[in-house]
Design a protein around this motif. Structure first.
Motif, PDB file in Angstrom:
ATOM      1  N   UNK A   7       0.860  -1.194   0.000  1.00  0.00           N
ATOM      2  CA  UNK A   7       0.000   0.000   0.000  1.00  0.00           C
ATOM      3  C   UNK A   7       0.888   1.233   0.000  1.00  0.00           C
ATOM      4  N   UNK A   8       0.517   2.212  -0.832  1.00  0.00           N
ATOM      5  CA  UNK A   8       1.238   3.483  -0.855  1.00  0.00           C
ATOM      6  C   UNK A   8       0.225   4.606  -1.009  1.00  0.00           C
ATOM      7  N   UNK A   9       0.194   5.507  -0.021  1.00  0.00           N
ATOM      8  CA  UNK A   9      -0.745   6.626  -0.033  1.00  0.00           C
ATOM      9  C   UNK A   9       0.025   7.938   0.069  1.00  0.00           C
ATOM     10  N   UNK A  10      -0.378   8.903  -0.759  1.00  0.00           N
ATOM     11  CA  UNK A  10       0.254  10.217  -0.752  1.00  0.00           C
ATOM     12  C   UNK A  10      -0.819  11.292  -0.920  1.00  0.00           C
ATOM     13  N   UNK A  11      -0.894  12.211   0.039  1.00  0.00           N
ATOM     14  CA  UNK A  11      -1.884  13.277  -0.027  1.00  0.00           C
ATOM     15  C   UNK A  11      -3.309  12.760  -0.032  1.00  0.00           C
ATOM     16  N   UNK A  12      -3.555  11.651   0.670  1.00  0.00           N
ATOM     17  CA  UNK A  12      -4.867  10.990   0.634  1.00  0.00           C
ATOM     18  C   UNK A  12      -5.877  11.746   1.497  1.00  0.00           C
ATOM     19  N   UNK A  13      -6.973  12.162   0.877  1.00  0.00           N
ATOM     20  CA  UNK A  13      -8.030  12.884   1.592  1.00  0.00           C
ATOM     21  C   UNK A  13      -9.397  12.366   1.151  1.00  0.00           C
ATOM     22  N   UNK A  21     -12.965  13.777   6.404  1.00  0.00           N
ATOM     23  CA  UNK A  21     -12.806  12.547   7.184  1.00  0.00           C
ATOM     24  C   UNK A  21     -11.350  12.102   7.234  1.00  0.00           C
ATOM     25  N   UNK A  22     -10.631  12.271   6.119  1.00  0.00           N
ATOM     26  CA  UNK A  22      -9.204  11.978   6.050  1.00  0.00           C
ATOM     27  C   UNK A  22      -8.515  13.186   5.453  1.00  0.00           C
ATOM     28  N   UNK A  49     -10.141   2.367   5.508  1.00  0.00           N
ATOM     29  CA  UNK A  49     -10.204   0.978   5.047  1.00  0.00           C
ATOM     30  C   UNK A  49     -11.110   0.832   3.833  1.00  0.00           C
ATOM     31  N   UNK A  50     -12.206   1.570   3.807  1.00  0.00           N
ATOM     32  CA  UNK A  50     -13.086   1.534   2.629  1.00  0.00           C
ATOM     33  C   UNK A  50     -12.377   2.111   1.402  1.00  0.00           C
ATOM     34  N   UNK A  51     -11.579   3.149   1.602  1.00  0.00           N
ATOM     35  CA  UNK A  51     -10.814   3.714   0.482  1.00  0.00           C
ATOM     36  C   UNK A  51      -9.813   2.695  -0.055  1.00  0.00           C
ATOM     37  N   UNK A  52      -9.228   1.894   0.835  1.00  0.00           N
ATOM     38  CA  UNK A  52      -8.219   0.917   0.420  1.00  0.00           C
ATOM     39  C   UNK A  52      -8.797  -0.175  -0.472  1.00  0.00           C
ATOM     40  N   UNK A  58     -11.267   8.610  -3.066  1.00  0.00           N
ATOM     41  CA  UNK A  58     -10.422   9.533  -2.316  1.00  0.00           C
ATOM     42  C   UNK A  58      -9.667  10.463  -3.257  1.00  0.00           C
ATOM     43  N   UNK A  59      -9.282  11.596  -2.726  1.00  0.00           N
ATOM     44  CA  UNK A  59      -8.393  12.507  -3.437  1.00  0.00           C
ATOM     45  C   UNK A  59      -6.954  12.116  -3.134  1.00  0.00           C
TER      46      UNK A  59
END
Length: 296
Positions: A7-13, A21-22, A49-52, A58-59
Motif C-alpha cells: 500500500x502506498x498513499x500520498x496526499x490521501x483525503x 474525514x481523512x 479501510x473503505x478507500x483501500x 479519495x483525493x
C-alpha cells in the motif's frame, strides 16, 4: 511502486460534504507486516479501510497491490480481503453451503483451508447460520475470508462480539496460519492491549490526520517513559512531557512521565526508565484539547 510496498498513499483525503474525514494522509504498508490502525471513534479508520478496497473514492494518490482501488476494484479483490465490523451471512444457509458457494465464486478460495480453520472454532460445517450465536457468526465469517489466498487482509474490529478466548484463538490463527512474511494485515481495533504483542507497526489517526506511523521497534527507541515518586512531579511537569499518568502498583514510583525523545539528563536522574505501552502513547497523541490528563 516497489513490489515490497503493498500500500502506498500520498496526499490521501476523503471528504463528506463540508466534513473532512481523512486529511492529507501519507503512509506505506510493506509486505510481511502486521499493522495496527488506531484512533478514536470518528477518527477516520473505517473511511480509510473503505478507500483501500475501493468502496470510497479519495483525493490524492493511492495504490493497493499496485492497483487503483476504485478503477481496478474487481481485480484488487482477488488478492485483498476486507472484513467490516459487522459480520453478515445468509441466515438460511448451512456453513458447508457457504464454503461451496465461496469455492465457486472466488478463484483463490480454499475449501480445505476453510474447513481446517473452522475446526479451530466452535462452529460446525453442518450448522445453519440462523442457529449460530453472534460470536459464532463472526467466527464463521472470519474463517471464510481467511481462506482466501490474499496478499493483504484488512480487518475492521474483526473480533467484535467474541469472548476473550475466541479473540485469542482468532489472533493465534491469523499469525500462525496466515502471516508468512509476504502477506500483510491491517487491523483496526479498540482492544489495543490484546494485539500490541502481535503488531510490527502502528498507524495512529486523530481527527482524520496521521499522528504516528512507526514500527514498534522504532517506537521503543523513540519514546521514553520515566517512573518517579510524587516529589519529582513538578520537575517532570516543567519539562512538558507528552503525558503524565499513574502506574499500577504500590511502590514509591507510582507516577510516570512520557517523553518524545530522550528526557533531560537531570530528569533521568530523578526517575527510572519504563517501557510506555501503546495505550499510553495512544492517549498521549490523540487526547482531545478539552480533556486534561495531566492531573493526578
Amino acid at each position: 511502486m516497489s513490489t515490497d510496498l503493498l500500500v502506498q498513499a500520498s496526499g490521501l483525503s476523503v471528504r463528506y460534504g463540508a466534513k473532512t474525514a481523512l486529511d492529507d494522509l501519507n503512509f506505506t504498508i510493506p509486505k510481511g507486516r502486521v499493522v495496527g490502525l488506531l484512533g478514536h471513534n470518528g477518527a477516520g479508520k473505517t473511511t480509510l479501510m473503505k478507500a483501500l478496497v475501493g468502496l470510497k473514492r479519495a483525493e490524492g494518490t493511492l495504490t493497493v497491490l499496485g492497483m487503483d482501488p476504485v478503477r481496478d476494484r474487481v481485480a484488487l479483490l482477488q488478492s485483498a480481503c476486507y472484513i467490516p465490523d459487522v459480520a453478515i451471512l445468509p441466515r438460511w444457509a448451512r456453513v458447508s453451503e457457504l464454503i461451496t458457494l465461496m469455492a465457486a465464486l472466488h478463484p483463490r478460495f480454499s475449501a480445505e483451508r476453510a474447513r481446517a480453520l473452522l475446526r479451530r472454532t466452535s462452529v460446525n460445517p453442518s450448522d445453519k447460520v440462523k442457529n449460530l450465536s453472534k460470536g459464532m457468526v463472526v467466527q464463521a465469517h472470519l474463517a471464510l475470508v481467511a481462506s482466501i489466498d490474499a496478499r493483504l487482509m484488512i480487518l475492521d474490529e474483526p473480533t467484535l462480539g467474541l469472548d476473550v478466548l475466541s479473540r485469542k484463538s482468532f489472533y493465534e490463527m491469523l499469525i500462525d496460519e496466515w502471516c508468512d512474511g509476504e502477506r500483510s494485515v491491517l487491523i483496526s481495533t479498540h482492544q489495543v492491549e490484546e494485539i500490541e504483542s502481535l503488531l510490527s507497526d502502528v498507524i495512529m489517526l486523530n481527527e482524520g490526520k496521521v499522528v504516528l506511523d512507526i514500527s514498534l521497534e522504532a517506537m521503543d527507541r523513540r519514546f521514553v517513559a520515566l517512573s518517579h515518586d510524587a516529589g519529582a512531579a513538578e520537575q517532570m511537569a516543567a519539562a512538558h512531557p507528552l503525558l503524565r499518568y499513574r502506574l499500577q502498583g504500590s511502590g514509591a514510583r507510582t507516577h510516570a512521565a512520557l517523553f518524545d525523545g530522550e528526557p533531560p539528563a537531570d530528569l533521568q536522574a530523578l526517575g527510572q526508565r519504563v517501557r510506555p505501552s501503546l495505550v499510553d502513547l495512544f492517549v498521549a497523541l490523540t487526547r482531545r484539547p478539552e480533556m486534561d490528563r495531566t492531573q493526578f
